[in-house]
Structures are given as structure tokens and as C-alpha cells.
Scaffold this motif. Structure first.
Motif, PDB file in Angstrom:
ATOM      1  N   ASN A  70      72.999 -24.350  69.327  1.00 35.29           N
ATOM      2  CA  ASN A  70      72.513 -25.653  69.756  1.00 35.29           C
ATOM      3  C   ASN A  70      71.044 -25.777  69.343  1.00 35.29           C
ATOM      4  OD1 ASN A  70      70.825 -24.462  71.766  1.00 35.29           O
ATOM      5  ND2 ASN A  70      72.524 -24.478  73.242  1.00 35.29           N
ATOM      6  N   VAL A  71      70.422 -26.894  69.636  1.00 35.70           N
ATOM      7  CA  VAL A  71      69.048 -27.158  69.199  1.00 35.70           C
ATOM      8  C   VAL A  71      68.073 -26.126  69.764  1.00 35.70           C
ATOM      9  CG1 VAL A  71      67.163 -28.840  69.268  1.00 35.70           C
ATOM     10  CG2 VAL A  71      69.501 -29.616  68.880  1.00 35.70           C
ATOM     11  N   GLY A  72      68.201 -25.809  71.044  1.00 36.07           N
ATOM     12  CA  GLY A  72      67.301 -24.838  71.670  1.00 36.07           C
ATOM     13  C   GLY A  72      67.459 -23.443  71.084  1.00 36.07           C
ATOM     14  N   GLN A  73      68.699 -23.040  70.846  1.00 36.12           N
ATOM     15  CA  GLN A  73      68.949 -21.722  70.259  1.00 36.12           C
ATOM     16  C   GLN A  73      68.413 -21.649  68.836  1.00 36.12           C
ATOM     17  OE1 GLN A  73      73.196 -21.886  70.862  1.00 36.12           O
ATOM     18  NE2 GLN A  73      73.115 -20.395  72.552  1.00 36.12           N
ATOM     19  N   ARG A  74      68.619 -22.722  68.101  1.00 37.86           N
ATOM     20  CA  ARG A  74      68.116 -22.729  66.726  1.00 37.86           C
ATOM     21  C   ARG A  74      66.585 -22.645  66.712  1.00 37.86           C
ATOM     22  NH1 ARG A  74      70.180 -24.969  61.356  1.00 37.86           N
ATOM     23  NH2 ARG A  74      68.299 -24.904  60.106  1.00 37.86           N
ATOM     24  N   ALA A  75      65.949 -23.312  67.650  1.00 38.72           N
ATOM     25  CA  ALA A  75      64.482 -23.244  67.738  1.00 38.72           C
ATOM     26  C   ALA A  75      64.037 -21.804  67.993  1.00 38.72           C
ATOM     27  CB  ALA A  75      63.970 -24.160  68.843  1.00 38.72           C
ATOM     28  N   LYS A  76      64.762 -21.076  68.835  1.00 35.44           N
ATOM     29  CA  LYS A  76      64.425 -19.675  69.100  1.00 35.44           C
ATOM     30  C   LYS A  76      64.687 -18.809  67.871  1.00 35.44           C
ATOM     31  CE  LYS A  76      65.006 -20.182  73.988  1.00 35.44           C
ATOM     32  NZ  LYS A  76      64.436 -19.437  75.054  1.00 35.44           N
ATOM     33  N   LEU A  77      65.722 -19.131  67.119  1.00 37.67           N
ATOM     34  CA  LEU A  77      65.986 -18.420  65.868  1.00 37.67           C
ATOM     35  C   LEU A  77      64.864 -18.679  64.862  1.00 37.67           C
ATOM     36  CD1 LEU A  77      67.804 -16.674  64.073  1.00 37.67           C
ATOM     37  CD2 LEU A  77      69.044 -18.780  63.455  1.00 37.67           C
ATOM     38  N   PHE A 141      65.759 -15.046  71.616  1.00 38.62           N
ATOM     39  CA  PHE A 141      66.886 -15.620  70.868  1.00 38.62           C
ATOM     40  C   PHE A 141      68.209 -15.072  71.394  1.00 38.62           C
ATOM     41  CE2 PHE A 141      69.891 -14.990  67.289  1.00 38.62           C
ATOM     42  CZ  PHE A 141      70.299 -16.297  67.176  1.00 38.62           C
ATOM     43  N   TYR A 142      68.320 -13.749  71.484  1.00 39.36           N
ATOM     44  CA  TYR A 142      69.580 -13.128  71.895  1.00 39.36           C
ATOM     45  C   TYR A 142      69.958 -13.542  73.317  1.00 39.36           C
ATOM     46  CZ  TYR A 142      73.209  -9.630  72.564  1.00 39.36           C
ATOM     47  OH  TYR A 142      74.401  -9.001  72.817  1.00 39.36           O
ATOM     48  N   ASP A 143      68.983 -13.573  74.206  1.00 40.08           N
ATOM     49  CA  ASP A 143      69.249 -13.955  75.593  1.00 40.08           C
ATOM     50  C   ASP A 143      69.660 -15.413  75.725  1.00 40.08           C
ATOM     51  OD1 ASP A 143      68.632 -11.356  76.284  1.00 40.08           O
ATOM     52  OD2 ASP A 143      66.650 -11.839  77.105  1.00 40.08           O
ATOM     53  N   SER A 144      69.302 -16.248  74.747  1.00 44.48           N
ATOM     54  CA  SER A 144      69.688 -17.661  74.798  1.00 44.48           C
ATOM     55  C   SER A 144      71.136 -17.880  74.362  1.00 44.48           C
ATOM     56  CB  SER A 144      68.759 -18.508  73.915  1.00 44.48           C
ATOM     57  OG  SER A 144      69.056 -18.330  72.539  1.00 44.48           O
ATOM     58  N   VAL A 153      77.570 -11.622  67.346  1.00 43.07           N
ATOM     59  CA  VAL A 153      76.436 -10.886  66.784  1.00 43.07           C
ATOM     60  C   VAL A 153      76.722  -9.389  66.803  1.00 43.07           C
ATOM     61  CG1 VAL A 153      74.010 -10.256  67.137  1.00 43.07           C
ATOM     62  CG2 VAL A 153      74.714 -12.647  67.309  1.00 43.07           C
ATOM     63  N   ARG A 154      77.216  -8.883  67.926  1.00 37.37           N
ATOM     64  CA  ARG A 154      77.532  -7.448  68.014  1.00 37.37           C
ATOM     65  C   ARG A 154      78.589  -7.057  66.989  1.00 37.37           C
ATOM     66  NH1 ARG A 154      76.902  -8.601  73.577  1.00 37.37           N
ATOM     67  NH2 ARG A 154      79.141  -8.896  73.809  1.00 37.37           N
ATOM     68  N   GLU A 155      79.616  -7.895  66.818  1.00 40.16           N
ATOM     69  CA  GLU A 155      80.672  -7.607  65.847  1.00 40.16           C
ATOM     70  C   GLU A 155      80.130  -7.607  64.423  1.00 40.16           C
ATOM     71  OE1 GLU A 155      83.677 -10.535  66.647  1.00 40.16           O
ATOM     72  OE2 GLU A 155      84.348  -9.517  68.478  1.00 40.16           O
ATOM     73  N   LYS A 156      79.288  -8.582  64.115  1.00 41.33           N
ATOM     74  CA  LYS A 156      78.705  -8.655  62.768  1.00 41.33           C
ATOM     75  C   LYS A 156      77.857  -7.421  62.485  1.00 41.33           C
ATOM     76  CE  LYS A 156      80.237 -12.808  61.718  1.00 41.33           C
ATOM     77  NZ  LYS A 156      81.268 -13.020  60.726  1.00 41.33           N
ATOM     78  N   LEU A 157      77.076  -7.011  63.460  1.00 41.64           N
ATOM     79  CA  LEU A 157      76.248  -5.812  63.279  1.00 41.64           C
ATOM     80  C   LEU A 157      77.110  -4.565  63.137  1.00 41.64           C
ATOM     81  CD1 LEU A 157      73.311  -6.511  65.736  1.00 41.64           C
ATOM     82  CD2 LEU A 157      73.238  -6.491  63.243  1.00 41.64           C
ATOM     83  N   ARG A 158      78.165  -4.481  63.942  1.00 41.11           N
ATOM     84  CA  ARG A 158      79.067  -3.329  63.830  1.00 41.11           C
ATOM     85  C   ARG A 158      79.745  -3.330  62.464  1.00 41.11           C
ATOM     86  NH1 ARG A 158      82.496  -4.243  67.790  1.00 41.11           N
ATOM     87  NH2 ARG A 158      84.001  -5.162  66.374  1.00 41.11           N
ATOM     88  N   ASP A 159      80.198  -4.491  62.003  1.00 42.64           N
ATOM     89  CA  ASP A 159      80.823  -4.584  60.682  1.00 42.64           C
ATOM     90  C   ASP A 159      79.838  -4.218  59.591  1.00 42.64           C
ATOM     91  OD1 ASP A 159      83.116  -5.453  61.952  1.00 42.64           O
ATOM     92  OD2 ASP A 159      82.851  -7.566  61.390  1.00 42.64           O
ATOM     93  N   ARG A 160      78.619  -4.650  59.763  1.00 48.43           N
ATOM     94  CA  ARG A 160      77.579  -4.420  58.753  1.00 48.43           C
ATOM     95  C   ARG A 160      77.146  -2.963  58.680  1.00 48.43           C
ATOM     96  NH1 ARG A 160      74.745  -6.019  54.308  1.00 48.43           N
ATOM     97  NH2 ARG A 160      72.585  -5.514  54.553  1.00 48.43           N
ATOM     98  N   PHE A 161      76.927  -2.359  59.846  1.00 54.55           N
ATOM     99  CA  PHE A 161      76.359  -1.013  59.870  1.00 54.55           C
ATOM    100  C   PHE A 161      77.368   0.062  60.263  1.00 54.55           C
ATOM    101  CE2 PHE A 161      72.712  -3.845  60.460  1.00 54.55           C
ATOM    102  CZ  PHE A 161      71.985  -3.458  59.356  1.00 54.55           C
TER     103      PHE A 161
END
Length: 165
Positions: A70-77, A141-144, A153-161
Motif C-alpha cells: 500500500n502507499v504507506g508500505q511503499r513509502a517505508k520501502l 518496512f518489515y514491521d509495516s 519475504v521470508r520465502e523469497k529469502l529462503r529461495d534465494r539463499f
């Protein structure tokens, strides 16, 4: 400042940087972007130094789409991307100076341990100065994110690393 604190700070920075790097600079972009090394993705041959703003925008857009931010999350990103870029610039901004220093380290018959350690200490000091802002931005960002987005995010990181040991 104790070595334990330095190592904790350095580890935090590496983890945060790795998390953002997981957005796709190797292989296929885990957020659904273009393919193999050197391709049209964020680390292809045309994504070099002067295009860092373009690379940053690309990465923010890919993550935003993949997580349906959402807009707020994107701002934190965006804040996180700014902090990572600021730290990257601080660490690697003066590459010519670093190359000259490295040349001095290996110029003589013996490796200049004092100069090399000085270079490492300088980089550690830079990391220590910037890591609190980076960690705070990553946490914000993560907490939002909602539980489903955090799972992605956890799955992407696990897949990546994976299970690197």
C-alpha cells in the motif's frame, strides 16, 4: 567500542543488504523480473554506476508489485532504499581512492598490514555510522508488512539463499 558490538552491527548490515539484494541481481529475479545474469534486469550490463537511481526505482517497483504494497508500505520501502543507497555510496563512492590505497598496500615487497587494517577500519567505521539508520529503515518496512507479506519475504529469502552452511 567492543568487537562484539562491531560484529553485531556488521552482521545486521549484511543481513539487511542481503535482504534487499534478494530482489534480484543473480539468476532470476525472485520478485518475478527478468532472467539470467547480465540480462535486462537490475544487474545487467546497462545497470552501472550512473544508473543507480534507475536501478533503485526498478527494485522498489518490483518489490512493491510482488508484495502488493500500500502507499504507506511503499513509502517505508523508499526510505529503506534511500538508506541502503546512502550506505552504498559511503562505502564505495570513492573507488579510485580505494584502488590507489590497495595499490599502496601491495606496492612493496611485503604486504602493508598497517595500511590494509586501516582500510578495513575505515570501512567498519562507515558501516557503524550508517547501520543504525539502515536497520531502523528495514525494521520499519518489515514491521509495516502484514503476516502474508512477511511470509512472502521470508520465502523469497529462503529461495534465494537456501541452506547455505
Amino acid at each position: 567500542m567492543g568487537i562484539k558490538r562491531v560484529l553485531v552491527g556488521l552482521t545486521a548490515v549484511v543481513l539487511v543488504t542481503s535482504a534487499v539484494a534478494a530482489c534480484g541481481c543473480r539468476g532470476t529475479d525472485p520478485w518475478g523480473g527478468p532472467g539470467p545474469w547480465g540480462g535486462p534486469g537490475p544487474c545487467g550490463s546497462h545497470w552501472r554506476g550512473e544508473d543507480s537511481a534507475q536501478r533503485r526505482a526498478y527494485m522498489v517497483e518490483r518489490v512493491s508489485q510482488a508484495l502488493s504494497l500500500n502507499v504507506g508500505q511503499r513509502a517505508k520501502l523508499e526510505v529503506l532504499a534511500d538508506q541502503l543507497d546512502e550506505q552504498r555510496q559511503a562505502l564505495w563512492g570513492e573507488r579510485q581512492g580505494m584502488a590507489a590505497d590497495l595499490q599502496q598496500v601491495i606496492a612493496g615487497e611485503r604486504f602493508d598490514r598497517v595500511k590494509a587494517q586501516s582500510m578495513v577500519d575505515q570501512k567498519l567505521q562507515t558501516v557503524q555510522q550508517h547501520s543504525p539508520k539502515v536497520v531502523d529503515a528495514m525494521a520499519s518496512f518489515y514491521d509495516s508488512l502484514d503476516a502474508g507479506q512477511q511470509r512472502v519475504v521470508r520465502e523469497k529469502l529462503r529461495d534465494r539463499f537456501g541452506d547455505r552452511k
